[in-house]
Scaffold this active site. Structure first.
Site, PDB file in Angstrom:
ATOM      1  N   LEU A  29     123.353 -16.164 163.560  1.00  0.00           N
ATOM      2  CA  LEU A  29     123.094 -15.727 164.931  1.00  0.00           C
ATOM      3  C   LEU A  29     122.464 -16.832 165.751  1.00  0.00           C
ATOM      4  O   LEU A  29     122.614 -16.875 166.974  1.00  0.00           O
ATOM      5  CB  LEU A  29     122.176 -14.501 164.930  1.00  0.00           C
ATOM      6  CG  LEU A  29     122.724 -13.247 164.243  1.00  0.00           C
ATOM      7  CD1 LEU A  29     121.649 -12.176 164.176  1.00  0.00           C
ATOM      8  CD2 LEU A  29     123.951 -12.736 164.961  1.00  0.00           C
ATOM      9  N   GLY A  30     121.740 -17.708 165.087  1.00  0.00           N
ATOM     10  CA  GLY A  30     121.107 -18.800 165.814  1.00  0.00           C
ATOM     11  C   GLY A  30     120.389 -19.735 164.868  1.00  0.00           C
ATOM     12  O   GLY A  30     120.041 -19.370 163.747  1.00  0.00           O
ATOM     13  N   ALA A  33     114.882 -25.661 165.231  1.00  0.00           N
ATOM     14  CA  ALA A  33     114.323 -26.820 164.549  1.00  0.00           C
ATOM     15  C   ALA A  33     113.727 -26.451 163.196  1.00  0.00           C
ATOM     16  O   ALA A  33     113.692 -27.276 162.289  1.00  0.00           O
ATOM     17  CB  ALA A  33     113.260 -27.462 165.432  1.00  0.00           C
ATOM     18  N   PHE A  34     113.253 -25.209 163.056  1.00  0.00           N
ATOM     19  CA  PHE A  34     112.548 -24.837 161.840  1.00  0.00           C
ATOM     20  C   PHE A  34     113.160 -23.662 161.089  1.00  0.00           C
ATOM     21  O   PHE A  34     112.692 -23.327 160.017  1.00  0.00           O
ATOM     22  CB  PHE A  34     111.088 -24.481 162.169  1.00  0.00           C
ATOM     23  CG  PHE A  34     110.344 -25.584 162.843  1.00  0.00           C
ATOM     24  CD1 PHE A  34     109.916 -26.674 162.118  1.00  0.00           C
ATOM     25  CD2 PHE A  34     110.087 -25.541 164.199  1.00  0.00           C
ATOM     26  CE1 PHE A  34     109.229 -27.706 162.734  1.00  0.00           C
ATOM     27  CE2 PHE A  34     109.402 -26.561 164.825  1.00  0.00           C
ATOM     28  CZ  PHE A  34     108.969 -27.656 164.095  1.00  0.00           C
ATOM     29  N   SER A  35     114.151 -23.017 161.624  1.00  0.00           N
ATOM     30  CA  SER A  35     114.628 -21.805 160.974  1.00  0.00           C
ATOM     31  C   SER A  35     116.047 -21.464 161.381  1.00  0.00           C
ATOM     32  O   SER A  35     116.627 -22.079 162.275  1.00  0.00           O
ATOM     33  CB  SER A  35     113.703 -20.630 161.308  1.00  0.00           C
ATOM     34  OG  SER A  35     113.755 -20.362 162.693  1.00  0.00           O
ATOM     35  N   GLU A  36     116.561 -20.461 160.708  1.00  0.00           N
ATOM     36  CA  GLU A  36     117.900 -19.964 160.993  1.00  0.00           C
ATOM     37  C   GLU A  36     117.843 -18.443 160.981  1.00  0.00           C
ATOM     38  O   GLU A  36     117.109 -17.846 160.194  1.00  0.00           O
ATOM     39  CB  GLU A  36     118.883 -20.469 159.935  1.00  0.00           C
ATOM     40  CG  GLU A  36     120.309 -20.004 160.140  1.00  0.00           C
ATOM     41  CD  GLU A  36     121.234 -20.521 159.052  1.00  0.00           C
ATOM     42  OE1 GLU A  36     122.248 -21.158 159.388  1.00  0.00           O
ATOM     43  OE2 GLU A  36     120.938 -20.274 157.860  1.00  0.00           O
ATOM     44  N   VAL A  37     118.610 -17.819 161.848  1.00  0.00           N
ATOM     45  CA  VAL A  37     118.688 -16.364 161.881  1.00  0.00           C
ATOM     46  C   VAL A  37     120.110 -15.957 161.545  1.00  0.00           C
ATOM     47  O   VAL A  37     121.064 -16.485 162.113  1.00  0.00           O
ATOM     48  CB  VAL A  37     118.322 -15.798 163.261  1.00  0.00           C
ATOM     49  CG1 VAL A  37     118.367 -14.273 163.229  1.00  0.00           C
ATOM     50  CG2 VAL A  37     116.945 -16.255 163.669  1.00  0.00           C
ATOM     51  N   LYS A  52     115.443 -13.706 159.375  1.00  0.00           N
ATOM     52  CA  LYS A  52     114.960 -14.999 159.835  1.00  0.00           C
ATOM     53  C   LYS A  52     114.538 -15.821 158.624  1.00  0.00           C
ATOM     54  O   LYS A  52     113.615 -15.453 157.907  1.00  0.00           O
ATOM     55  CB  LYS A  52     113.799 -14.803 160.805  1.00  0.00           C
ATOM     56  CG  LYS A  52     114.206 -13.853 161.912  1.00  0.00           C
ATOM     57  CD  LYS A  52     113.078 -13.509 162.844  1.00  0.00           C
ATOM     58  CE  LYS A  52     113.573 -12.484 163.872  1.00  0.00           C
ATOM     59  NZ  LYS A  52     112.553 -12.148 164.864  1.00  0.00           N
ATOM     60  N   ASP A 144     101.911 -11.977 176.243  1.00  0.00           N
ATOM     61  CA  ASP A 144     103.043 -12.712 176.816  1.00  0.00           C
ATOM     62  C   ASP A 144     104.161 -11.758 177.225  1.00  0.00           C
ATOM     63  O   ASP A 144     105.337 -12.020 176.991  1.00  0.00           O
ATOM     64  CB  ASP A 144     103.566 -13.751 175.825  1.00  0.00           C
ATOM     65  CG  ASP A 144     104.425 -14.819 176.504  1.00  0.00           C
ATOM     66  OD1 ASP A 144     104.189 -15.093 177.704  1.00  0.00           O
ATOM     67  OD2 ASP A 144     105.317 -15.372 175.841  1.00  0.00           O
TER      68      ASP A 144
END
Length: 385
Positions: A29-30, A33-37, A52, A144
Protein backbone atom coordinates in the site's frame (compact mmCIF):
# COMPACT_ATOMS: atom_id res chain seq x y z
CA UNK A 1 11.02 -2.05 24.37
CA UNK A 2 10.22 -0.34 27.65
CA UNK A 3 7.46 -1.10 30.06
CA UNK A 4 4.06 0.58 30.15
CA UNK A 5 2.70 0.90 33.68
CA UNK A 6 4.96 -1.92 34.76
CA UNK A 7 3.86 -4.13 31.89
CA UNK A 8 6.60 -5.85 29.94
CA UNK A 9 6.51 -5.20 26.23
CA UNK A 10 6.83 -8.95 25.70
CA UNK A 11 3.34 -9.38 27.14
CA UNK A 12 1.70 -7.42 24.35
CA UNK A 13 3.89 -8.43 21.44
CA UNK A 14 3.21 -11.76 19.76
CA UNK A 15 6.24 -13.61 18.51
CA UNK A 16 6.23 -14.63 14.85
CA UNK A 17 9.24 -16.19 13.22
CA UNK A 18 7.51 -15.82 9.85
CA UNK A 19 4.65 -13.31 9.66
CA UNK A 20 3.58 -14.74 6.30
CA UNK A 21 2.44 -17.89 8.04
CA UNK A 22 -0.19 -15.73 9.74
CA UNK A 23 -0.98 -13.23 6.99
CA UNK A 24 -1.04 -13.41 3.23
CA UNK A 25 0.48 -10.18 1.98
CA UNK A 26 -1.66 -9.01 -0.93
CA UNK A 27 0.00 -5.85 -2.15
CA UNK A 28 2.11 -2.97 -1.00
CA UNK A 29 0.00 0.00 0.00
CA UNK A 30 2.91 2.31 0.59
CA UNK A 31 6.57 2.55 1.44
CA UNK A 32 8.64 5.08 3.29
CA UNK A 33 12.11 5.71 4.57
CA UNK A 34 11.63 3.40 7.54
CA UNK A 35 8.73 1.08 6.85
CA UNK A 36 6.35 -0.56 4.45
CA UNK A 37 2.59 -0.98 4.63
CA UNK A 38 0.92 -3.95 3.05
CA UNK A 39 -2.64 -5.02 2.52
CA UNK A 40 -2.78 -8.34 4.32
CA UNK A 41 -5.34 -11.09 4.74
CA UNK A 42 -5.33 -12.98 8.01
CA UNK A 43 -5.25 -16.62 6.97
CA UNK A 44 -7.26 -17.89 9.93
CA UNK A 45 -10.18 -15.50 9.44
CA UNK A 46 -9.94 -14.08 5.92
CA UNK A 47 -10.08 -10.55 7.34
CA UNK A 48 -8.16 -7.73 5.69
CA UNK A 49 -5.81 -5.45 7.59
CA UNK A 50 -3.17 -2.83 6.93
CA UNK A 51 0.06 -4.28 8.31
CA UNK A 52 2.85 -1.84 9.01
CA UNK A 53 6.22 -3.52 8.77
CA UNK A 54 9.00 -1.73 10.63
CA UNK A 55 12.57 -3.05 10.46
CA UNK A 56 14.08 -3.23 13.93
CA UNK A 57 17.26 -1.60 12.70
CA UNK A 58 15.19 1.52 12.00
CA UNK A 59 14.01 1.58 15.62
CA UNK A 60 17.41 1.80 17.24
CA UNK A 61 17.41 4.82 19.53
CA UNK A 62 13.75 5.52 18.79
CA UNK A 63 12.17 2.95 21.08
CA UNK A 64 10.55 5.49 23.41
CA UNK A 65 8.53 7.07 20.60
CA UNK A 66 7.34 3.69 19.38
CA UNK A 67 6.30 2.82 22.90
CA UNK A 68 4.39 6.08 23.34
CA UNK A 69 2.42 5.46 20.17
CA UNK A 70 1.67 1.87 21.01
CA UNK A 71 0.76 2.75 24.59
CA UNK A 72 -1.80 5.19 23.23
CA UNK A 73 -3.16 2.95 20.50
CA UNK A 74 -3.48 -0.10 22.73
CA UNK A 75 -5.80 1.78 25.08
CA UNK A 76 -8.18 2.95 22.38
CA UNK A 77 -11.34 1.14 21.36
CA UNK A 78 -13.81 3.48 19.72
CA UNK A 79 -15.93 3.18 16.61
CA UNK A 80 -14.60 6.44 15.18
CA UNK A 81 -10.90 5.81 15.80
CA UNK A 82 -8.62 3.65 13.65
CA UNK A 83 -7.68 0.71 15.85
CA UNK A 84 -4.43 -1.09 16.48
CA UNK A 85 -5.58 -4.71 16.25
CA UNK A 86 -2.39 -6.59 17.04
CA UNK A 87 1.38 -6.38 17.37
CA UNK A 88 3.79 -9.03 16.14
CA UNK A 89 7.53 -9.27 16.48
CA UNK A 90 9.93 -11.30 14.40
CA UNK A 91 13.72 -11.42 14.77
CA UNK A 92 14.09 -8.52 12.35
CA UNK A 93 10.76 -6.67 12.25
CA UNK A 94 7.95 -5.18 14.29
CA UNK A 95 4.52 -5.55 12.69
CA UNK A 96 1.59 -3.30 13.64
CA UNK A 97 -1.70 -4.75 12.47
CA UNK A 98 -4.07 -1.83 11.94
CA UNK A 99 -7.75 -1.66 11.13
CA UNK A 100 -8.19 -1.18 7.40
CA UNK A 101 -10.16 1.89 6.39
CA UNK A 102 -10.87 2.34 2.71
CA UNK A 103 -13.34 5.20 2.40
CA UNK A 104 -10.86 7.94 1.55
CA UNK A 105 -10.01 11.31 3.00
CA UNK A 106 -12.49 13.89 4.21
CA UNK A 107 -11.67 16.59 1.65
CA UNK A 108 -11.91 14.12 -1.23
CA UNK A 109 -15.39 13.02 -0.19
CA UNK A 110 -16.66 16.58 0.17
CA UNK A 111 -15.30 17.63 -3.22
CA UNK A 112 -16.74 14.55 -4.92
CA UNK A 113 -20.20 15.00 -3.42
CA UNK A 114 -22.77 16.88 -5.42
CA UNK A 115 -24.68 17.99 -2.36
CA UNK A 116 -23.22 19.18 0.94
CA UNK A 117 -24.84 21.08 3.78
CA UNK A 118 -24.28 22.42 7.27
CA UNK A 119 -26.07 19.33 8.52
CA UNK A 120 -23.44 17.16 6.86
CA UNK A 121 -20.69 19.18 8.54
CA UNK A 122 -22.51 19.00 11.87
CA UNK A 123 -22.78 15.21 11.58
CA UNK A 124 -19.07 14.95 10.87
CA UNK A 125 -18.11 17.17 13.78
CA UNK A 126 -20.45 15.29 16.13
CA UNK A 127 -18.54 12.08 15.40
CA UNK A 128 -15.22 13.82 15.95
CA UNK A 129 -16.43 15.28 19.24
CA UNK A 130 -17.61 11.88 20.40
CA UNK A 131 -14.27 10.28 19.59
CA UNK A 132 -12.17 13.06 21.11
CA UNK A 133 -14.36 13.16 24.22
CA UNK A 134 -13.63 9.45 24.57
CA UNK A 135 -9.89 10.11 24.24
CA UNK A 136 -10.03 12.88 26.82
CA UNK A 137 -11.84 10.64 29.29
CA UNK A 138 -9.03 8.13 28.74
CA UNK A 139 -6.49 10.82 29.55
CA UNK A 140 -5.27 11.03 25.95
CA UNK A 141 -4.71 14.29 24.08
CA UNK A 142 -4.40 13.89 20.30
CA UNK A 143 -2.54 17.20 19.74
CA UNK A 144 -2.67 17.06 15.94
CA UNK A 145 -6.31 17.01 14.90
CA UNK A 146 -6.88 18.25 11.35
CA UNK A 147 -8.97 17.27 8.32
CA UNK A 148 -6.13 15.20 6.87
CA UNK A 149 -6.37 12.89 9.88
CA UNK A 150 -10.07 12.26 9.32
CA UNK A 151 -10.81 9.26 7.10
CA UNK A 152 -13.96 7.51 6.00
CA UNK A 153 -14.32 3.92 7.14
CA UNK A 154 -15.73 2.73 3.82
CA UNK A 155 -16.89 3.92 0.42
CA UNK A 156 -20.48 3.73 1.62
CA UNK A 157 -22.39 7.00 1.28
CA UNK A 158 -23.26 6.91 4.98
CA UNK A 159 -19.82 5.80 6.14
CA UNK A 160 -18.67 6.88 9.56
CA UNK A 161 -15.61 9.09 9.96
CA UNK A 162 -12.43 7.80 11.60
CA UNK A 163 -9.64 9.62 13.43
CA UNK A 164 -6.14 8.46 12.56
CA UNK A 165 -2.52 9.37 13.20
CA UNK A 166 -1.56 9.34 16.84
CA UNK A 167 2.07 10.21 16.27
CA UNK A 168 1.83 13.35 18.41
CA UNK A 169 -0.62 12.02 20.97
CA UNK A 170 0.22 12.28 24.62
CA UNK A 171 -1.05 10.68 27.78
CA UNK A 172 -1.94 13.37 30.29
CA UNK A 173 0.04 13.19 33.48
CA UNK A 174 -1.00 14.05 37.00
CA UNK A 175 -0.66 17.76 36.31
CA UNK A 176 -2.98 17.51 33.33
CA UNK A 177 -0.80 19.96 31.40
CA UNK A 178 1.83 19.63 28.71
CA UNK A 179 4.31 22.07 27.30
CA UNK A 180 5.97 20.62 24.17
CA UNK A 181 5.25 22.90 21.23
CA UNK A 182 4.10 20.55 18.52
CA UNK A 183 1.27 20.00 16.10
CA UNK A 184 0.38 21.66 12.84
CA UNK A 185 0.55 25.48 13.06
CA UNK A 186 -2.66 26.19 11.16
CA UNK A 187 -4.63 24.11 13.65
CA UNK A 188 -2.66 24.61 16.84
CA UNK A 189 -4.13 26.50 19.80
CA UNK A 190 -2.79 29.91 20.90
CA UNK A 191 -1.46 28.58 24.19
CA UNK A 192 0.74 26.10 22.34
CA UNK A 193 2.28 28.82 20.19
CA UNK A 194 2.73 30.94 23.31
CA UNK A 195 4.73 28.05 24.78
CA UNK A 196 2.46 27.92 27.79
CA UNK A 197 1.49 24.71 29.54
CA UNK A 198 -1.60 23.33 27.90
CA UNK A 199 -4.17 20.59 28.26
CA UNK A 200 -6.79 18.69 26.30
CA UNK A 201 -8.39 22.05 25.46
CA UNK A 202 -5.95 22.22 22.53
CA UNK A 203 -7.93 19.48 20.79
CA UNK A 204 -11.14 21.46 21.18
CA UNK A 205 -9.54 24.46 19.48
CA UNK A 206 -8.49 22.22 16.59
CA UNK A 207 -12.03 20.89 16.24
CA UNK A 208 -13.20 24.49 15.94
CA UNK A 209 -10.70 25.10 13.15
CA UNK A 210 -11.86 21.94 11.37
CA UNK A 211 -15.50 23.04 11.67
CA UNK A 212 -14.56 26.42 10.22
CA UNK A 213 -12.91 24.81 7.20
CA UNK A 214 -15.80 22.40 6.67
CA UNK A 215 -18.17 25.34 6.30
CA UNK A 216 -16.15 27.52 3.94
CA UNK A 217 -13.33 25.46 2.46
CA UNK A 218 -10.42 27.62 3.61
CA UNK A 219 -8.51 27.99 6.91
CA UNK A 220 -9.33 30.70 9.45
CA UNK A 221 -5.72 31.83 9.70
CA UNK A 222 -3.48 32.67 6.80
CA UNK A 223 -0.48 34.81 6.03
CA UNK A 224 2.52 34.42 3.74
CA UNK A 225 4.67 35.42 6.71
CA UNK A 226 4.87 32.80 9.44
CA UNK A 227 5.32 35.34 12.22
CA UNK A 228 2.18 37.17 11.14
CA UNK A 229 0.33 33.87 10.86
CA UNK A 230 1.28 32.99 14.42
CA UNK A 231 0.34 36.47 15.59
CA UNK A 232 -3.16 35.96 14.17
CA UNK A 233 -3.48 32.67 16.00
CA UNK A 234 -2.09 34.05 19.26
CA UNK A 235 -4.70 36.81 19.17
CA UNK A 236 -7.41 34.46 17.89
CA UNK A 237 -8.05 36.86 15.03
CA UNK A 238 -10.32 35.28 12.46
CA UNK A 239 -13.29 36.41 10.44
CA UNK A 240 -16.39 35.01 8.81
CA UNK A 241 -15.69 36.47 5.39
CA UNK A 242 -18.46 37.58 3.06
CA UNK A 243 -19.78 36.17 0.79
CA UNK A 244 -18.48 32.76 1.89
CA UNK A 245 -20.20 32.87 5.26
CA UNK A 246 -23.33 34.76 4.26
CA UNK A 247 -25.42 31.59 4.00
CA UNK A 248 -24.01 29.95 7.11
CA UNK A 249 -26.18 29.99 10.22
CA UNK A 250 -25.47 32.15 13.25
CA UNK A 251 -25.62 28.96 15.28
CA UNK A 252 -22.69 27.48 13.35
CA UNK A 253 -20.67 30.65 13.88
CA UNK A 254 -21.48 30.63 17.60
CA UNK A 255 -20.38 27.00 17.81
CA UNK A 256 -17.05 27.87 16.20
CA UNK A 257 -16.51 30.93 18.39
CA UNK A 258 -16.93 28.85 21.53
CA UNK A 259 -14.35 26.33 20.37
CA UNK A 260 -11.95 28.88 18.88
CA UNK A 261 -11.91 30.81 22.13
CA UNK A 262 -8.49 32.22 22.97
CA UNK A 263 -8.76 31.50 26.69
CA UNK A 264 -8.58 27.71 27.16
CA UNK A 265 -10.43 28.05 30.46
CA UNK A 266 -13.40 29.60 28.66
CA UNK A 267 -13.17 27.37 25.61
CA UNK A 268 -15.85 24.74 25.14
CA UNK A 269 -14.98 21.22 26.18
CA UNK A 270 -16.02 18.35 23.92
CA UNK A 271 -18.93 17.67 26.24
CA UNK A 272 -20.14 21.27 26.07
CA UNK A 273 -19.68 21.39 22.29
CA UNK A 274 -21.70 18.20 21.87
CA UNK A 275 -24.62 19.88 23.66
CA UNK A 276 -24.57 22.96 21.41
CA UNK A 277 -27.75 23.35 19.31
CA UNK A 278 -25.71 23.15 16.10
CA UNK A 279 -24.71 19.61 17.10
CA UNK A 280 -27.49 18.37 19.37
CA UNK A 281 -30.36 20.47 18.02
CA UNK A 282 -31.76 21.36 14.63
CA UNK A 283 -30.06 24.68 13.91
CA UNK A 284 -27.68 23.33 11.24
CA UNK A 285 -29.08 24.40 7.88
CA UNK A 286 -29.92 22.10 4.98
CA UNK A 287 -29.00 24.51 2.21
CA UNK A 288 -26.59 23.12 -0.36
CA UNK A 289 -23.21 24.85 0.07
CA UNK A 290 -21.23 22.33 -1.99
CA UNK A 291 -20.30 24.59 -4.88
CA UNK A 292 -18.68 27.27 -2.73
CA UNK A 293 -17.03 24.94 -0.20
CA UNK A 294 -15.66 22.46 -2.74
CA UNK A 295 -14.26 25.27 -4.89
CA UNK A 296 -12.40 26.71 -1.90
CA UNK A 297 -11.12 23.29 -0.84
CA UNK A 298 -9.71 22.74 -4.34
CA UNK A 299 -8.10 26.16 -4.25
CA UNK A 300 -6.71 26.14 -0.73
CA UNK A 301 -5.81 22.49 -0.28
CA UNK A 302 -4.09 21.57 -3.54
CA UNK A 303 -3.29 17.87 -3.25
CA UNK A 304 0.08 17.88 -4.96
CA UNK A 305 1.56 20.29 -2.45
CA UNK A 306 -0.79 20.11 0.53
CA UNK A 307 -0.31 16.42 1.17
CA UNK A 308 3.43 16.89 1.35
CA UNK A 309 2.93 19.19 4.30
CA UNK A 310 0.96 16.97 6.63
CA UNK A 311 1.14 13.76 8.57
CA UNK A 312 -1.68 11.58 7.27
CA UNK A 313 -2.67 7.96 7.54
CA UNK A 314 -4.97 6.89 4.76
CA UNK A 315 -5.92 3.98 2.60
CA UNK A 316 -7.73 5.75 -0.19
CA UNK A 317 -8.97 4.91 -3.66
CA UNK A 318 -7.88 1.36 -4.29
CA UNK A 319 -6.13 1.50 -0.90
CA UNK A 320 -2.94 2.88 -2.41
CA UNK A 321 -2.36 6.27 -0.82
CA UNK A 322 -0.89 5.18 2.48
CA UNK A 323 2.78 6.05 2.70
CA UNK A 324 4.68 5.52 5.89
CA UNK A 325 7.97 6.34 7.35
CA UNK A 326 8.87 9.72 5.94
CA UNK A 327 11.53 11.45 7.93
CA UNK A 328 10.42 14.10 10.34
CA UNK A 329 13.56 16.10 9.84
CA UNK A 330 11.62 18.76 7.95
CA UNK A 331 8.45 18.57 9.95
CA UNK A 332 9.07 18.81 13.66
CA UNK A 333 7.83 22.21 14.64
CA UNK A 334 9.36 24.24 17.40
CA UNK A 335 7.97 27.68 18.06
CA UNK A 336 10.60 30.05 19.36
CA UNK A 337 9.93 33.12 21.45
CA UNK A 338 9.82 35.29 18.34
CA UNK A 339 7.43 32.86 16.65
CA UNK A 340 9.90 31.75 14.05
CA UNK A 341 9.92 28.41 12.28
CA UNK A 342 13.67 28.55 11.90
CA UNK A 343 14.15 25.66 14.34
CA UNK A 344 11.65 23.20 12.93
CA UNK A 345 13.84 20.22 13.75
CA UNK A 346 13.85 20.88 17.48
CA UNK A 347 10.27 20.29 18.57
CA UNK A 348 10.10 16.53 18.42
CA UNK A 349 12.90 14.07 18.04
CA UNK A 350 12.94 12.32 14.67
CA UNK A 351 12.00 9.21 16.61
CA UNK A 352 8.42 10.40 16.90
CA UNK A 353 6.24 7.60 15.63
CA UNK A 354 4.79 9.83 12.95
CA UNK A 355 7.95 8.73 11.16
CA UNK A 356 6.69 5.20 11.11
CA UNK A 357 2.92 5.33 11.24
CA UNK A 358 2.01 8.23 9.01
CA UNK A 359 2.62 9.45 5.53
CA UNK A 360 4.58 12.41 4.28
CA UNK A 361 5.16 14.48 7.36
CA UNK A 362 5.34 18.17 7.71
CA UNK A 363 4.01 21.44 8.94
CA UNK A 364 1.14 23.35 7.43
CA UNK A 365 2.45 26.14 5.32
CA UNK A 366 5.99 24.84 5.23
CA UNK A 367 6.63 23.46 1.78
CA UNK A 368 2.94 23.63 0.96
CA UNK A 369 1.53 25.77 -1.78
CA UNK A 370 0.09 28.69 0.11
CA UNK A 371 -2.97 30.35 -1.24
CA UNK A 372 -4.44 33.62 0.00
CA UNK A 373 -7.67 33.78 1.90
CA UNK A 374 -10.59 35.24 -0.02
CA UNK A 375 -10.12 38.98 -0.38
CA UNK A 376 -13.61 40.26 0.21
CA UNK A 377 -15.59 42.50 2.47
CA UNK A 378 -15.68 40.83 5.86
CA UNK A 379 -18.59 40.39 8.19
CA UNK A 380 -16.78 41.85 11.14
CA UNK A 381 -16.98 38.68 13.21
CA UNK A 382 -13.74 37.95 15.03
CA UNK A 383 -12.55 35.54 17.61
CA UNK A 384 -12.18 36.41 21.25
CA UNK A 385 -9.38 38.79 21.98
Amino acid sequence: MARENGESSSSWKKQAEDIKKIFEFKETLGTGAFSEVVLAEEKATGKLFAVKCIPKKALKGKESSIENEIAVLRKIKHENIVALEDIYESPNHLYLVMQLVSGGELFDRIVEKGFYTEKDASTLIRQVLDAVYYLHRMGIVHRDLKPENLLYYSQDEESKIMISDFGLSKMEGKGDVMSTACGTPGYVAPEVLAQKPYSKAVDCWSIGVIAYILLCGYPPFYDENDSKLFEQILKAEYEFDSPYWDDISDSAKDFIRNLMEKDPNKRYTCEQAARHPWIAGDTALSKNIHESVSAQIRKNFAKSKWRQAFNATAVVRHMRRLQLGSSLDSSNASVSSNLSLASQKDCLAPSTLCSFLSSSSGVAGVGAERRPRPTTVTTGHTGSK
